[in-house]
Write an enzyme that holds these catalytic residues in place. Structure first.
Site, PDB file in Angstrom:
ATOM      1  N   THR A  58      53.080  57.869  47.541  1.00  0.00           N
ATOM      2  CA  THR A  58      53.129  56.405  47.509  1.00  0.00           C
ATOM      3  C   THR A  58      54.546  55.941  47.625  1.00  0.00           C
ATOM      4  OG1 THR A  58      51.165  56.536  46.184  1.00  0.00           O
ATOM      5  CG2 THR A  58      52.519  54.680  46.007  1.00  0.00           C
ATOM      6  N   THR A  65      52.810  61.809  43.271  1.00  0.00           N
ATOM      7  CA  THR A  65      52.838  62.049  41.803  1.00  0.00           C
ATOM      8  C   THR A  65      51.596  62.968  41.522  1.00  0.00           C
ATOM      9  OG1 THR A  65      51.303  60.004  41.373  1.00  0.00           O
ATOM     10  CG2 THR A  65      53.596  59.556  41.175  1.00  0.00           C
ATOM     11  N   ASP A  66      50.681  62.740  42.330  1.00  0.00           N
ATOM     12  CA  ASP A  66      49.542  63.716  42.034  1.00  0.00           C
ATOM     13  C   ASP A  66      49.928  65.391  41.779  1.00  0.00           C
ATOM     14  OD1 ASP A  66      48.012  61.739  42.833  1.00  0.00           O
ATOM     15  OD2 ASP A  66      46.367  63.133  43.703  1.00  0.00           O
ATOM     16  N   LYS A  68      51.419  64.689  34.584  1.00  0.00           N
ATOM     17  CA  LYS A  68      50.737  63.520  34.933  1.00  0.00           C
ATOM     18  C   LYS A  68      49.534  63.316  33.964  1.00  0.00           C
ATOM     19  CE  LYS A  68      49.136  60.559  38.546  1.00  0.00           C
ATOM     20  NZ  LYS A  68      48.707  60.203  40.007  1.00  0.00           N
TER      21      LYS A  68
HETATM   22  N1  LIG Z   1      47.928  60.708  45.903  1.00  0.00           N
HETATM   23  C1  LIG Z   1      49.212  60.410  46.024  1.00  0.00           C
HETATM   24  C2  LIG Z   1      49.666  59.360  44.740  1.00  0.00           C
HETATM   25  C3  LIG Z   1      51.273  59.018  44.725  1.00  0.00           C
HETATM   26  O1  LIG Z   1      52.028  59.288  45.755  1.00  0.00           O
HETATM   27  O2  LIG Z   1      51.496  58.744  43.672  1.00  0.00           O
HETATM   28  C4  LIG Z   1      50.194  61.666  45.978  1.00  0.00           C
HETATM   29  O3  LIG Z   1      50.235  62.246  45.235  1.00  0.00           O
HETATM   30  O4  LIG Z   1      50.848  61.624  46.991  1.00  0.00           O
END
Ligand SMILES: N[C@@H](CC(=O)O)C(=O)O
Ligand SMILES: N[C@@H](CC(=O)O)C(=O)O
Lengths: 435, 435
Positions: free
Chosen positions: B97, B173-174, B252
């Site tokens: 993101t 973040t995932d 997370k």
């Molecule tokens: N689904 C996304 C969420 C994010 O970027 O925070 C990822 O992990 O790439």
């Protein structure tokens, strides 16, 4: 010399009421047998029902107050429970630390005490309500299984049918939340509260939370206005209160702390001021008591809980999904409910074959939302069902229950996304996330 | 009418510096393109580098201050980065993101912006340090895999070899915590900080944490005294600071909140006051910077992470353990590290066959201790290795790394229980458990 030998020399035995001076502290209580591995520790039961371990070192004074005080108490208690009146609260014991003692030989903790022995330790319980006790199992809860969930549910139903207005279930903490969910899906329109209680430290240990938790649980079972399955556990480190968590919204979040249980994605239902024997409701949106408890306890364990991680080997996943037995899969996915896109076609094939696949988040806190990222959309398109803010464990137990009731994938899906007993919380407030 | 049409009528275009009056508020910033689905929202970039979305409704005044202000800034910036000096901080972009925009057609978030575009959004970064950017991947991190971990590790090594003193990795973040662990085991005696950073809301959204997180990450990479792999993320809801977590001790913990990341079983290493561009160390026991970074990035993914639950079908477990591929299993057990005793003999057979089985706790917080209960002792006796307070995910990534380096079960065991990069915290303080 050892603590109990020193006491014996002073002509003090188990059951005697004694008073100790240690530093500035003056402590009065009944001497209990010790199961502690530390031979310099002895255990006494305080007035408030709380057992503490005391080291024999640096004690300035030991006074015998009454000989054999606990036996006197015990016969009093027996009279109370023999007065022929029907019980109000049923205590069903399944095992776990709360009814355990430490084995002398190995030092390991074993579920061995009967509930009656526990009540003997805690005569105060009889002041709160007329209780009746039943030992259903004596197992550590890591050995719990769906067959046992069914037996517990049957016992609860029986307890209500016999006229009890509340039920307390002594249970190990390891899988308490799983059992709570199983009971919540199996027992509906409850006549009164079903209160699971455990303890993180066995009752012979200085810092045991057995007494507090059991007193709180009986208080909850007696005074709660709701007909729900809940978990009642110690909540703070200064021993002032316990919290009552909705059974489908709670998790053991710490391996050893006494305040290990937390509501996840929901507020606790109530707070118990155990000394005052008072229950304070924190959440008004509970299920109220109903006329007659219905029992429908069936589980099909042909369901698997997959914790997704990067690098998950395709073969492992294929093995699971093509196992002839499998009927359902709960994924603890990443973030808003994802796995790698690499597995989308495997999942599509599985759902086409009639296997239910539900998505939860391994973050535990928060809700899945599979519409935000491309990966989520692909998974939705492959037939994966998003399960809102349900905990992975709760979704799994629910799926086992649903699979035992429905064959058709569409019906399974529709039950899985219906909020049956509060397992889905449609609205999260900001304070739900502990920092 | 739509926000951007209204602005156009006022002769205001993207890149213009404008001032808005809305209620009591006077806001000044540069108009950015909007990717918001809400057509009444426009986005401006504030002085402090933070982008906010503003609804066109109830605005009492809009004033044009300077035409085309961002282009002027941009050419300035280009000059800065073209002055021939070598960069200090390398930004490696992998996707997620933080470098995403919302697709016009579908509304889904896609990792699309290049790191340079990000730096264009945030010229302040160049005031903190001379940065150089590289786009390594453009993927959502749920699609991350061990092969990519290796590529990232190689890029980090190269960045240090080229003279950078710190590295920032933009990442989804995932699975950020998995990648952080993979890098921590692969890159040793680090010359400087390796800072993973992501964002929970894409940069075109009003509440985006992209700018704050990236500014903080560059601040950390520039000023941190340690040579460790860390995760740098937004920490509070009032946007005052970010926290720096040890890469092998972070998780997370929420699917959508901006303050989703938490250190588990360890304190955060540092706090970043991003406005002041200041790093405040919170934990003094860090690994200090070393002379030359060593790279040893190999992973063997013939390892499975099993989340234990009551009712786990014996067949499923047997299937996994007899898969011809499997070399190791990490169990996320209950409580202090348990499964049902029913599986003890299966585990004994597997360890005899040379499969490593390690135990962690699904509580996440706390440590395993398999000496307390009979079940734990039985599992120990069957050859299961207790993994202290390691998170299940971290233990799994570590096992993949260890399996790629050792064949012999005893050597695998001994590496798994050694504290290689801070993945084991021998001492927990009371404040480590968020309530
Ligand atoms: N689904 C996304 C969420 C994010 O970027 O925070 C990822 O992990 O790439
Ligand atoms: N391992 C025990 C722990 C406890 O009783 O709290 C059990 O769950 O049964």
């Amino acid at each position: 010399a050892k603590a109990y030998d020193i006491l014996k020399n002073l002509n003090i035995e188990e059951g005697d009421l004694i008073e100790i001076k240690k530093g500035d502290l003056r402590i009065r209580g009944i001497l209990l047998p010790s199961y502690s591995k530390d031979e310099r520790i002895f255990v006494i039961k305080l007035d408030n029902g709380y057992n503490i371990g005391i080291s024999i070192d640096n004690i300035s004074e030991i006074k015998l107050i009454t000989k054999n005080s606990s036996k006197a108490q015990e016969s009093e208690r027996k009279e109370v429970s023999r007065n022929g009146a029907k019980s109000e609260i049923k205590i069903i014991s399944t095992g776990g630390t709360i009814v355990s003692k430490v084995e002398y030989e190995t030092g390991a903790v074993r579920p061995a005490l009967t509930t009656e022995e526990i009540v003997q330790f805690l005569p105060e319980i009889n002041e709160i309500a007329k209780v009746d006790a039943e030992v259903l199992f004596s197992i550590l809860s890591e050995n719990m299984k769906p067959e046992y969930w069914v037996k517990i549910a049957e016992s609860v139903k029986k307890a209500f049918d016999e006229g009890n207005t509340g039920v307390v279930i002594a249970h190990g903490t390891d899988t308490m939340a799983y059992t709570a969910s199983a009971l919540a899906f199996s027992l509906r329109s409850l006549q009164g509260p079903v209160v699971l209680v455990g303890s993180q430290r066995s009752s012979d240990r200085p810092s045991s939370d057995s007494a507090i938790n059991l007193l709180s649980a009986v208080t909850t079972a007696k005074y709660a206005p709701f007909g729900e399955v809940v978990v009642n556990m110690h909540a703070d480190s200064s021993d002032t209160y316990a919290l009552v968590h909705r059974g489908v919204k709670v998790r053991k979040m710490h391996s050893s702390r006494r305040d290990a249980f937390q509501s996840v994605n929901d507020k606790p239902l109530a707070k118990v001021l155990w000394k005052e024997r008072k229950l304070v409701m924190l959440d008004k949106s509970y299920m109220s008591k109903k006329g007659e408890t219905t029992l429908d306890a069936k589980f099909d364990n042909r369901a698997f809980l997959l914790y997704y991680y990067p690098g998950l080997d395709r073969d492992f996943l294929e093995h699971i999904l093509t196992n002839t037995k499998i009927r359902g899969l709960i994924i603890a996915g990443t973030g808003l409910g994802h796995t790698s896109s690499d597995y989308v076609e495997l999942f599509r094939k599985a759902t086409k074959d009639g296997i239910f696949i539900g998505m939860t988040t391994q973050c535990l806190f928060g809700r899945v939302n599979m519409n935000v990222y491309t990966t989520g959309r692909q998974l939705l398109d492959a037939g994966v069902t998003p399960l809102e803010d349900m905990l992975p464990e709760v979704a799994l137990v629910k799926l086992m229950w649903v699979l035992a009731h429905e064959q058709d994938l569409e019906k399974i899906r529709s039950l899985m996304i219906s909020n049956l007993v509060g397992e889905i919380n449609p609205r999260h407030t900001l304070d739900l996330f502990p920092r």
